[in-house]
Design an enzyme around this catalytic site. Sequence first.
Site, short mmCIF file in Angstrom:
data_model
loop_
_atom_site.label_atom_id
_atom_site.label_comp_id
_atom_site.label_asym_id
_atom_site.label_seq_id
_atom_site.Cartn_x
_atom_site.Cartn_y
_atom_site.Cartn_z
N LYS A 196 0.84 -1.20 0.00
CA LYS A 196 0.00 0.00 0.00
C LYS A 196 0.87 1.25 0.00
CE LYS A 196 -3.86 -2.47 2.05
NZ LYS A 196 -4.61 -2.86 3.23
N ASP A 209 -10.85 3.13 3.68
CA ASP A 209 -11.27 1.72 3.64
C ASP A 209 -12.78 1.60 3.46
OD1 ASP A 209 -9.53 -0.45 3.73
OD2 ASP A 209 -9.07 -0.18 5.85
N GLN A 246 -4.69 -1.37 9.33
CA GLN A 246 -4.68 -2.71 8.76
C GLN A 246 -5.36 -3.71 9.71
OE1 GLN A 246 -3.73 -3.41 5.67
NE2 GLN A 246 -4.03 -5.61 5.82
#
Length: 301
Positions: A60, A127, A104
Amino acid sequence: MTQTIIKPSAGKALLIDGKAASTAVLERVAREAEGMKIKPGLAVVLVGEDPASQVYVRNKGRAAQSCGFHSVQHDLPATTGESELIGLIGRLNADPAIHGILVQLPLPAGIDSTKVLETISPDKDVDGFHPVNVGLLATGLVERALAPCTPAGAMLLIEEAAKALQRDISGAEAVVVGRSNIVGKPMAQMLLAKNATVTIAHSRTRDLPGVARRADILIAAVGRPEMIRGDWIKPGALVIDVGINRVPGAEPGKTRLVGDVAFAEALEVAGAITPVPGGVGPMTIAMLMANTLRAAKRGAA
Ligand code: GUN
C-alpha cells in the site's frame, strides 16, 4: 480505459485482467494527483507483526508513492493498547497533510476493531468501513460514500466485462456468495445501486448451487478454495472471484493460490471470469489510491 482489460482465454469464457485494470486506475490517479495543488496523503497503521499484513501494508505504501502521494506508515508493537491506537488516529484525523487513514486488519486480540474503526474521521476513511460510509452506501448515496476498496474494484471489473459482453447490469440477476462487511454486503449494495436484482447467499443458504445457477452475475467471496464448481454456473454468466486461498501445490512443500471458484471448470461455462491471482486482488490497492485521491480532492474543495 486504454489498457486491454477483457481478453480471450484458452476456454470459452473471456478473461478479465485485473492487473491491467488496476494499472489503468493507478495511472489515472497518478496523473490527477500530479495536477493538484496539494499532495494527497495516506497514513497506514499496522499493529503487530503479522507477516501477511506486513506485506499488504508495504504494498500500500509503495502504491501511494508510485502515485506521487505523501505516504506515511505507523508500525506499532502488538502490545499497543486500544487508547494509544485511538490517540494516534486522533492525531491523524487532525493532520491536514493526511487525507486517508487505513488501520490494517486484523488487529491483535484485545483491541476492539469496531471501536477503533469508528474513531477514524469518515472523511478520511479510505477503507470505507466507518458506519457513516456504510450508511451512505446502504441508502444509495454512492457518490458521497467512500466505498470499500475490494468490492469497488470488483464493480469496476463487472462494468468492463458487462460492456464487453454487451450486457446490462440493470435488471440482471446478481448473486453474491458471502456476507462479510468488507466484501459481500457492500458488493450487494453496489450492484443494487446499479439496479441489479441482488441475492446475498451464504453458508446457511438452502440449495446454494441452485441459487448460484440463477446468476447472470456471480460474485464469490466466501474464502473456501474452489467451492463454486462449474455446474453451479449459468452458461454465459459473468463470474467474479474475490477469494484468495493458499493451498498445497503439486510439489511437496510448495503452495499455490486459488480462488473460491473452480477456475478450469468455470472457464468452460462462464461468459467472462476473473482469474486468481490477477483478478480482483490487484484492484483493492488501486481503489485505495482512488479513494485517497477523492478524499484529498474533497478536503481541498
Ligand atoms: N485486511 C485485509 N483486507 C483489508 C482491507 O481491505 N483493509 C484493511 N484495513 N485491512 C485489511
